[in-house]
Design a protein around this motif. Structure first.
Motif, PDB file in Angstrom:
ATOM      1  N   ASN A  42     -13.673  -4.526  -3.409  1.00  0.00           N
ATOM      2  CA  ASN A  42     -14.007  -3.101  -3.393  1.00  0.00           C
ATOM      3  C   ASN A  42     -14.559  -2.589  -4.718  1.00  0.00           C
ATOM      4  O   ASN A  42     -14.250  -1.494  -5.149  1.00  0.00           O
ATOM      5  CB  ASN A  42     -12.793  -2.257  -2.991  1.00  0.00           C
ATOM      6  CG  ASN A  42     -12.381  -2.494  -1.562  1.00  0.00           C
ATOM      7  OD1 ASN A  42     -13.168  -3.006  -0.784  1.00  0.00           O
ATOM      8  ND2 ASN A  42     -11.155  -2.145  -1.231  1.00  0.00           N
ATOM      9  N   MET A  67      -4.444  -1.263  -8.734  1.00  0.00           N
ATOM     10  CA  MET A  67      -4.424  -2.032  -7.487  1.00  0.00           C
ATOM     11  C   MET A  67      -5.654  -2.907  -7.385  1.00  0.00           C
ATOM     12  O   MET A  67      -6.756  -2.501  -7.725  1.00  0.00           O
ATOM     13  CB  MET A  67      -4.367  -1.089  -6.285  1.00  0.00           C
ATOM     14  CG  MET A  67      -4.230  -1.833  -4.977  1.00  0.00           C
ATOM     15  SD  MET A  67      -3.349  -0.851  -3.766  1.00  0.00           S
ATOM     16  CE  MET A  67      -3.048  -2.042  -2.488  1.00  0.00           C
ATOM     17  N   PHE A 108      -7.702  -5.386  -4.597  1.00  0.00           N
ATOM     18  CA  PHE A 108      -7.790  -5.558  -3.147  1.00  0.00           C
ATOM     19  C   PHE A 108      -8.296  -6.948  -2.787  1.00  0.00           C
ATOM     20  O   PHE A 108      -8.973  -7.607  -3.572  1.00  0.00           O
ATOM     21  CB  PHE A 108      -8.751  -4.523  -2.554  1.00  0.00           C
ATOM     22  CG  PHE A 108      -8.324  -3.103  -2.793  1.00  0.00           C
ATOM     23  CD1 PHE A 108      -7.593  -2.419  -1.844  1.00  0.00           C
ATOM     24  CD2 PHE A 108      -8.661  -2.451  -3.978  1.00  0.00           C
ATOM     25  CE1 PHE A 108      -7.205  -1.107  -2.057  1.00  0.00           C
ATOM     26  CE2 PHE A 108      -8.282  -1.138  -4.196  1.00  0.00           C
ATOM     27  CZ  PHE A 108      -7.547  -0.465  -3.242  1.00  0.00           C
ATOM     28  N   MET A 116      -7.362   1.458 -16.707  1.00  0.00           N
ATOM     29  CA  MET A 116      -6.621   2.712 -16.620  1.00  0.00           C
ATOM     30  C   MET A 116      -5.279   2.628 -17.336  1.00  0.00           C
ATOM     31  O   MET A 116      -4.481   3.556 -17.263  1.00  0.00           O
ATOM     32  CB  MET A 116      -6.382   3.083 -15.160  1.00  0.00           C
ATOM     33  CG  MET A 116      -7.647   3.282 -14.351  1.00  0.00           C
ATOM     34  SD  MET A 116      -8.645   4.629 -14.972  1.00  0.00           S
ATOM     35  CE  MET A 116      -7.638   6.008 -14.501  1.00  0.00           C
ATOM     36  N   ASN A 140       1.676   2.708  -3.754  1.00  0.00           N
ATOM     37  CA  ASN A 140       0.853   3.664  -4.502  1.00  0.00           C
ATOM     38  C   ASN A 140       0.324   4.762  -3.601  1.00  0.00           C
ATOM     39  O   ASN A 140      -0.652   5.430  -3.906  1.00  0.00           O
ATOM     40  CB  ASN A 140      -0.286   2.965  -5.255  1.00  0.00           C
ATOM     41  CG  ASN A 140      -1.367   2.476  -4.339  1.00  0.00           C
ATOM     42  OD1 ASN A 140      -1.171   2.358  -3.139  1.00  0.00           O
ATOM     43  ND2 ASN A 140      -2.532   2.198  -4.894  1.00  0.00           N
ATOM     44  N   ARG A 197      -1.047   7.477  -9.079  1.00  0.00           N
ATOM     45  CA  ARG A 197      -1.946   6.340  -8.859  1.00  0.00           C
ATOM     46  C   ARG A 197      -2.605   5.859 -10.144  1.00  0.00           C
ATOM     47  O   ARG A 197      -2.939   4.692 -10.273  1.00  0.00           O
ATOM     48  CB  ARG A 197      -3.026   6.726  -7.844  1.00  0.00           C
ATOM     49  CG  ARG A 197      -2.481   6.867  -6.437  1.00  0.00           C
ATOM     50  CD  ARG A 197      -3.601   6.803  -5.431  1.00  0.00           C
ATOM     51  NE  ARG A 197      -3.112   7.055  -4.086  1.00  0.00           N
ATOM     52  CZ  ARG A 197      -3.403   8.153  -3.396  1.00  0.00           C
ATOM     53  NH1 ARG A 197      -4.176   9.070  -3.926  1.00  0.00           N
ATOM     54  NH2 ARG A 197      -2.951   8.306  -2.181  1.00  0.00           N
ATOM     55  N   ARG A 198      -2.815   6.784 -11.105  1.00  0.00           N
ATOM     56  CA  ARG A 198      -3.473   6.313 -12.330  1.00  0.00           C
ATOM     57  C   ARG A 198      -2.548   5.403 -13.129  1.00  0.00           C
ATOM     58  O   ARG A 198      -2.994   4.673 -14.002  1.00  0.00           O
ATOM     59  CB  ARG A 198      -3.979   7.496 -13.158  1.00  0.00           C
ATOM     60  CG  ARG A 198      -2.915   8.352 -13.784  1.00  0.00           C
ATOM     61  CD  ARG A 198      -3.519   9.477 -14.580  1.00  0.00           C
ATOM     62  NE  ARG A 198      -4.096  10.512 -13.718  1.00  0.00           N
ATOM     63  CZ  ARG A 198      -4.328  11.768 -14.111  1.00  0.00           C
ATOM     64  NH1 ARG A 198      -4.083  12.137 -15.349  1.00  0.00           N
ATOM     65  NH2 ARG A 198      -4.827  12.643 -13.278  1.00  0.00           N
ATOM     66  N   ARG A 225       0.820  -1.217   0.000  1.00  0.00           N
ATOM     67  CA  ARG A 225       0.000   0.000   0.000  1.00  0.00           C
ATOM     68  C   ARG A 225       0.854   1.267   0.000  1.00  0.00           C
ATOM     69  O   ARG A 225       0.390   2.323  -0.422  1.00  0.00           O
ATOM     70  CB  ARG A 225      -0.940  -0.010   1.200  1.00  0.00           C
ATOM     71  CG  ARG A 225      -2.054  -1.064   1.071  1.00  0.00           C
ATOM     72  CD  ARG A 225      -2.637  -1.429   2.416  1.00  0.00           C
ATOM     73  NE  ARG A 225      -3.160  -0.255   3.088  1.00  0.00           N
ATOM     74  CZ  ARG A 225      -4.382   0.240   2.882  1.00  0.00           C
ATOM     75  NH1 ARG A 225      -5.180  -0.353   2.049  1.00  0.00           N
ATOM     76  NH2 ARG A 225      -4.788   1.296   3.530  1.00  0.00           N
ATOM     77  N   ARG A 274     -11.079  -3.593 -13.942  1.00  0.00           N
ATOM     78  CA  ARG A 274     -11.244  -2.174 -13.623  1.00  0.00           C
ATOM     79  C   ARG A 274      -9.879  -1.492 -13.488  1.00  0.00           C
ATOM     80  O   ARG A 274      -9.683  -0.376 -13.971  1.00  0.00           O
ATOM     81  CB  ARG A 274     -12.033  -2.026 -12.317  1.00  0.00           C
ATOM     82  CG  ARG A 274     -12.235  -0.582 -11.906  1.00  0.00           C
ATOM     83  CD  ARG A 274     -13.058  -0.453 -10.658  1.00  0.00           C
ATOM     84  NE  ARG A 274     -12.343  -0.974  -9.497  1.00  0.00           N
ATOM     85  CZ  ARG A 274     -12.829  -0.949  -8.254  1.00  0.00           C
ATOM     86  NH1 ARG A 274     -14.033  -0.478  -8.043  1.00  0.00           N
ATOM     87  NH2 ARG A 274     -12.138  -1.429  -7.248  1.00  0.00           N
ATOM     88  N   ALA A 275      -8.952  -2.180 -12.820  1.00  0.00           N
ATOM     89  CA  ALA A 275      -7.614  -1.601 -12.670  1.00  0.00           C
ATOM     90  C   ALA A 275      -6.918  -1.513 -14.030  1.00  0.00           C
ATOM     91  O   ALA A 275      -6.274  -0.514 -14.347  1.00  0.00           O
ATOM     92  CB  ALA A 275      -6.794  -2.431 -11.697  1.00  0.00           C
ATOM     93  N   LEU A 327      -1.203   4.766  -0.750  1.00  0.00           N
ATOM     94  CA  LEU A 327      -2.409   4.634   0.074  1.00  0.00           C
ATOM     95  C   LEU A 327      -2.051   4.807   1.544  1.00  0.00           C
ATOM     96  O   LEU A 327      -2.897   5.169   2.355  1.00  0.00           O
ATOM     97  CB  LEU A 327      -3.088   3.283  -0.151  1.00  0.00           C
ATOM     98  CG  LEU A 327      -4.023   3.172  -1.348  1.00  0.00           C
ATOM     99  CD1 LEU A 327      -4.707   1.821  -1.364  1.00  0.00           C
ATOM    100  CD2 LEU A 327      -5.060   4.281  -1.350  1.00  0.00           C
TER     101      LEU A 327
END
Lengths: 305, 244
Positions: free
Chosen positions: B91, B85, B87, B157, B52, B80-81, B49, B153-154, B54
């Motif tokens: 999430n 990541m 999880f 990007m 990036n 971050r883009r 974590r 989803r990750a 977090l």
């Protein structure tokens, strides 16, 4: 059902005992009434034209200076002839119209105040709720102070302060003071509801949004708030229903809302029982419609469950 | 690609201080698959974590593509883009459909048009094998499907590196395989990956390098063959003895 019938019967017997005469027939006129508006000539002249269309007649009066004036009246009240000479102030005829009575006007004022105060309350509440969970200490302390002061003092007192103190100092009328007092009052409760909603969303949602490169406000607007809003709909509904009922307090600063119109009607009819029952029913109609609307929104949002 | 220098993360709470990450210097090269293993509470997830941002660093530096995360002027959102990541708890955004989950950040962060974002999103859903679920809400999917959506989803990007934080730990055993399969495919395509996992089989098969952590420290690192067959450190031997 049987219990309810029992209670009603008991009340009926009790009212019989005190010799109360129910006069429900007096109530409807305070919703709508037929208003006779007598039109009189604004200057002396001769009737130039009489045009009848259905039950409405248009009368045109003409004088030697070349001025014209027209009057719209009901045909059955028009007993004029063409070229008839009218003096200033003579009756031309009259027109009857259905008009909203004091109860309808009061209902409208209550609806308007509640709606305006709800919008203000929701706006203040969301902003304050966000400040309440912000990292910034000043914002957090400010929002806590606001919430504590508003929640810790009676709405009635706040209304008086708003009207007599702020209203005088800042020179705002009774209607805006009433609306703002209610909106600011509701805002404090909405803020706590929104805060609870935001905090109930798991931390992972914020982390997922941030890990995709969204900034804090994008994550709040697109990810956290929509979920928090959905979760807080039931308590928010309760808060806004409370607001509608609390709006009856503005009658103390002489705003003619539903409660105050009810009192005024009572002074002219002495139909105390009937009018208060009717007023209660009208509030119930408002609050019930609101809870139905919110229940519908909840069902719409439940598709993602 | 990612360099850490004397990375430190200390949690303070109830008068105690926990040194979750205690002076880790590592270098993850482009195209490399690095698996981080270690006992629970060894600081693996915290380490990940930190990569990036977090977690805010207590000390040391993290350089992502030459940008220092410890520098206060660094725009974290920009970093971050480029760093995807995944999880343990997926999430996914529960109020958005699967496709919307993939489209949202592309539009808001990468400023792509909806049409472009949807094309990209659909292509990725095909890649992770759940194209037919694009209009479903995440709660209707199984854990394995949700995690595959989270990976897609990750990926939407176009990240330069992917971080996986125990991606299979919250899954039913029969769903672990489908997620690992997607990850293996990514590794074959040359994605730079840092994976915290308890799946030793995956580490052995896919990893280019294994980092073994304990008590916040990097105890041992090496190639999988070296690490799994001939560990040098006592602590690593003990750990392997228990899990293998």
């Amino acid at each position: 059902m049987l219990v309810l019938a029992g209670i009603v019967a008991g009340l009926w017997v009790a009212t019989k005992r005190i010799d109360y005469t129910w006069r429900w027939n007096r109530v409807p006129q305070y919703f709508f009434y037929n208003n006779q508006d007598v039109k009189s000539a604004t200057f002396a002249g001769t009737v130039a034209k009489l045009e009848s269309k259905g039950n409405v007649t248009t009368v045109t009066v003409h004088n030697e200076n070349g001025e014209n004036s027209t009057y719209i009246i009901d045909t059955d009240t028009a007993n004029l002839k063409a070229d008839e000479y009218l003096l200033k102030g003579d009756s031309v005829g009259s027109i009857s119209q259905w008009k909203a009575g004091p109860l309808m006007a009061g209902l409208w004022v209550t609806l308007y105040i509640s709606a305006a105060a709800s919008v203000i309350g929701l706006f203040i509440g969301v902003i304050t709720g966000l400040c309440r969970v912000s990292q910034n200490l000043t914002l957090r302390q400010l929002s806590i102070t606001y919430i504590e002061i508003i929640r810790g003092t009676p709405l009635l007192v706040q209304l008086f302060i708003f009207y007599f103190f702020l209203g005088t100092v800042l020179n705002i009328g009774r209607m805006p003071s009433g609306i703002f007092a209610l909106g600011i009052f509701a805002g404090a409760y909405v803020a706590e509801i929104i805060r609870a909603g935001i905090q109930s969303i798991s931390k992972g949602q914020m982390e997922a949004a941030r890990s995709l490169g969204m900034n804090a406000s994008q994550a709040m607007v697109y990810i956290i708030l929509p979920q928090a809003f959905k979760r807080t709909l039931p308590p928010l509904a309760g808060q806004f229903i409370s607001l509608i009922k609390d709006s009856s307090l503005v009658s103390v600063i002489a705003i003619t809302d539903l409660t105050k119109s009810g009192r005024e009607v009572i002074t002219s009819t002495f139909a105390v029982f009937e009018i208060w029952f009717v007023v209660a029913l009208l509030y119930l109609i408002l609050t019930f419609s609101l809870s139905q609307v919110i229940a519908w929104v909840e069902r719409r949002l439940a598709v993602s469950d | 690609m990612i360099k850490t220098v004397d990375l430190e993360k200390v949690f303070f709470g109830r008068g105690q201080e926990v040194r979750a990450v205690d002076g880790i210097t590592s270098h993850i090269k482009s195209g490399e698959v690095v698996v981080v293993i270690g006992p629970s509470g060894s600081g693996k997830s915290t380490y990940l974590r930190c990569l990036n941002g977090l977690e805010t660093l207590t000390g040391g530096h993290v350089h992502v593509d030459g940008v220092d995360l410890a520098d206060r002027k660094t725009d974290m959102n920009k970093v971050r883009r480029e760093v995807g990541m995944v999880f343990q708890q997926f999430n996914l955004f529960p109020h958005k459909t699967v496709l919307e989950n993939l489209v949202l950040a592309q539009m808001k962060v990468r400023k792509r048009s909806r049409a472009d974002a949807e094309i990209k999103g659909r292509a990725l859903l095909v890649k992770v094998g759940i194209a037919e679920k694009e209009q479903e809400y995440p709660t209707r999917l199984s854990g394995g499907q949700q995690q595959r959506v989270a990976i897609a989803r990750a990926l939407a990007m176009d990240p330069k590196v992917m971080l996986f934080d125990e991606p299979t730990s919250a899954l039913d055993p029969e769903m672990v395989g489908e997620v690992l399969e997607v990850m293996k495919q990514l590794a074959r395509e040359g994605m730079t990956m840092v994976v915290v996992t308890h799946e030793m089989g995956f580490a052995r098969e896919v990893a280019d390098r294994v980092l073994f952590m304990d008590y916040g420290k990097l105890v041992e690192e090496g190639t999988p063959e070296h690490f799994f067959t001939n560990p040098q450190e006592e602590r690593a031997k003990l750990f392997l003895g228990q899990v293998l």
